[in-house]
Design an enzyme around this catalytic site. Structure first.
Site, PDB file in Angstrom:
ATOM      1  N   VAL A   1      -2.993  -3.658   3.438  1.00 39.38           N
ATOM      2  CA  VAL A   1      -1.681  -3.005   3.533  1.00 39.38           C
ATOM      3  C   VAL A   1      -1.871  -1.509   3.736  1.00 39.38           C
ATOM      4  O   VAL A   1      -2.980  -0.978   3.629  1.00 39.38           O
ATOM      5  CB  VAL A   1      -0.804  -3.277   2.277  1.00 39.38           C
ATOM      6  CG1 VAL A   1      -0.520  -4.759   2.148  1.00 39.38           C
ATOM      7  CG2 VAL A   1      -1.439  -2.737   1.013  1.00 39.38           C
ATOM      8  N   CYS A   2      -0.746  -0.853   4.025  1.00 36.19           N
ATOM      9  CA  CYS A   2      -0.701   0.568   4.307  1.00 36.19           C
ATOM     10  C   CYS A   2      -1.485   1.368   3.263  1.00 36.19           C
ATOM     11  O   CYS A   2      -1.295   1.130   2.081  1.00 36.19           O
ATOM     12  CB  CYS A   2       0.760   1.010   4.330  1.00 36.19           C
ATOM     13  SG  CYS A   2       1.006   2.757   4.609  1.00 36.19           S
ATOM     14  N   PRO A   3      -2.340   2.305   3.629  1.00 37.51           N
ATOM     15  CA  PRO A   3      -2.603   2.804   4.988  1.00 37.51           C
ATOM     16  C   PRO A   3      -3.813   2.157   5.653  1.00 37.51           C
ATOM     17  O   PRO A   3      -4.262   2.630   6.689  1.00 37.51           O
ATOM     18  CB  PRO A   3      -2.921   4.277   4.712  1.00 37.51           C
ATOM     19  CG  PRO A   3      -3.697   4.234   3.431  1.00 37.51           C
ATOM     20  CD  PRO A   3      -3.088   3.093   2.631  1.00 37.51           C
ATOM     21  N   MET A   4      -4.359   1.098   5.085  1.00 37.93           N
ATOM     22  CA  MET A   4      -5.652   0.591   5.550  1.00 37.93           C
ATOM     23  C   MET A   4      -5.691   0.079   6.996  1.00 37.93           C
ATOM     24  O   MET A   4      -6.683   0.314   7.688  1.00 37.93           O
ATOM     25  CB  MET A   4      -6.194  -0.472   4.576  1.00 37.93           C
ATOM     26  CG  MET A   4      -6.498   0.056   3.183  1.00 37.93           C
ATOM     27  SD  MET A   4      -7.379   1.630   3.179  1.00 37.93           S
ATOM     28  CE  MET A   4      -8.934   1.141   3.900  1.00 37.93           C
TER      29      MET A   4
ATOM     30  N   ASP B   1       0.273  -7.386   7.494  1.00 36.25           N
ATOM     31  CA  ASP B   1       1.222  -6.375   7.013  1.00 36.25           C
ATOM     32  C   ASP B   1       2.286  -6.103   8.083  1.00 36.25           C
ATOM     33  O   ASP B   1       1.965  -5.589   9.148  1.00 36.25           O
ATOM     34  CB  ASP B   1       0.438  -5.089   6.701  1.00 36.25           C
ATOM     35  CG  ASP B   1       1.343  -3.969   6.196  1.00 36.25           C
ATOM     36  OD1 ASP B   1       2.516  -4.249   5.886  1.00 36.25           O
ATOM     37  OD2 ASP B   1       0.863  -2.829   6.115  1.00 36.25           O
TER      38      ASP B   1
END
Lengths: 157, 80
Positions: free
Chosen positions: B17-20, B44
């Site tokens: 999930v964000c920011p990955m 995501d």
């Protein structure tokens, strides 16, 4: 084209706000922005190694009751003496969110420039060698303003 | 079927999930030459807006974005 620049003043030492700060920092760095994070006051906790700090009685008390280190910080709400921190860590893990310590490490790898506030360190009696090695320099308001003046976005967290 | 260039790199971003997703795509892009194509699969839903914005910000090209079930498959070309 000059890369865009983001400067963040990280004042808060709360886990939730730190997640937001490092999330934005790593996202910006991954989008080609130059990023500077200026850690001040409670934010210093996020760049401490986590050992005990302080020289004077008050300094030591602060170091004991407000222990630094990114794995020790709790959320701004619903912490309940650490139960909230535990719960949020579990929930972040179960939903695949990167742990705060990992985001911080990643920020270092993505060349996010981390600056620690000298004045906060003096007042709280925290030494330079008690900070994580990712902290590139220790400075004051002029250092922060120089970065902010060249930035397209400046955030206070 | 449209004629598509075979991807130079396939990225599995499932579960991130964000920011990955943005971070992984950016790291992968750095290792590739201009013109290279990445194909990535993510779970995501934020990648729909994020990859579009990331491509505009970095000057790279989002070739496609498809949703099927809970999977988001997108292709990016490195422009610079």
């Amino acid at each position: 084209m000059e890369p865009k620049k983001l400067t963040m003043v990280v004042f808060s030492g709360d886990m939730d706000k730190a997640v937001a700060a490092f999330n934005i920092a790593t996202g910006a760095a991954a989008s080609g922005w130059e990023v500077t994070m200026f850690f001040t006051f409670w934010g210093i906790k996020l760049v401490q190694q986590g050992g005990l700090t302080g020289r004077s009685l008050f300094g030591r008390m602060l170091g004991l009751m407000n222990r630094g280190g990114i794995n020790r910080v709790g959320p701004s709400r619903l912490n309940f003496l650490g139960a909230g921190r535990w719960m949020f860590k579990r929930m972040m893990k179960s939903h695949g969110a990167a742990p705060l310590a990992e985001l911080q490490k990643l920020a270092g790898e993505l060349d996010v420039k981390m600056i620690a506030c000298q004045m906060s360190m003096d007042v709280m009696e925290i030494r330079r060698d008690q900070l994580i090695p990712e902290v590139a320099e220790v400075g004051g308001v002029a250092a922060m303003l120089e970065e902010a003046g060249q930035s397209q976005a400046t955030l206070f967290i | 079927m449209t004629q598509e260039k075979e991807a130079d790199l396939v990225l599995d971003l499932k579960g991130l999930v964000c920011p990955m997703p943005v971070v992984r795509v950016s790291q992968a892009m750095k290792r590739l030459d201009v013109g290279a194509v990445i194909e990535a699969v993510a779970t995501d839903p934020a990648v729909v807006a994020d990859m579009r914005a990331w491509a505009r910000t970095t000057g790279n090209e989002l070739l496609s974005m498809e949703q099927s079930g809970g999977l988001f498959t997108f292709r990016l070309r490195k422009v610079k």
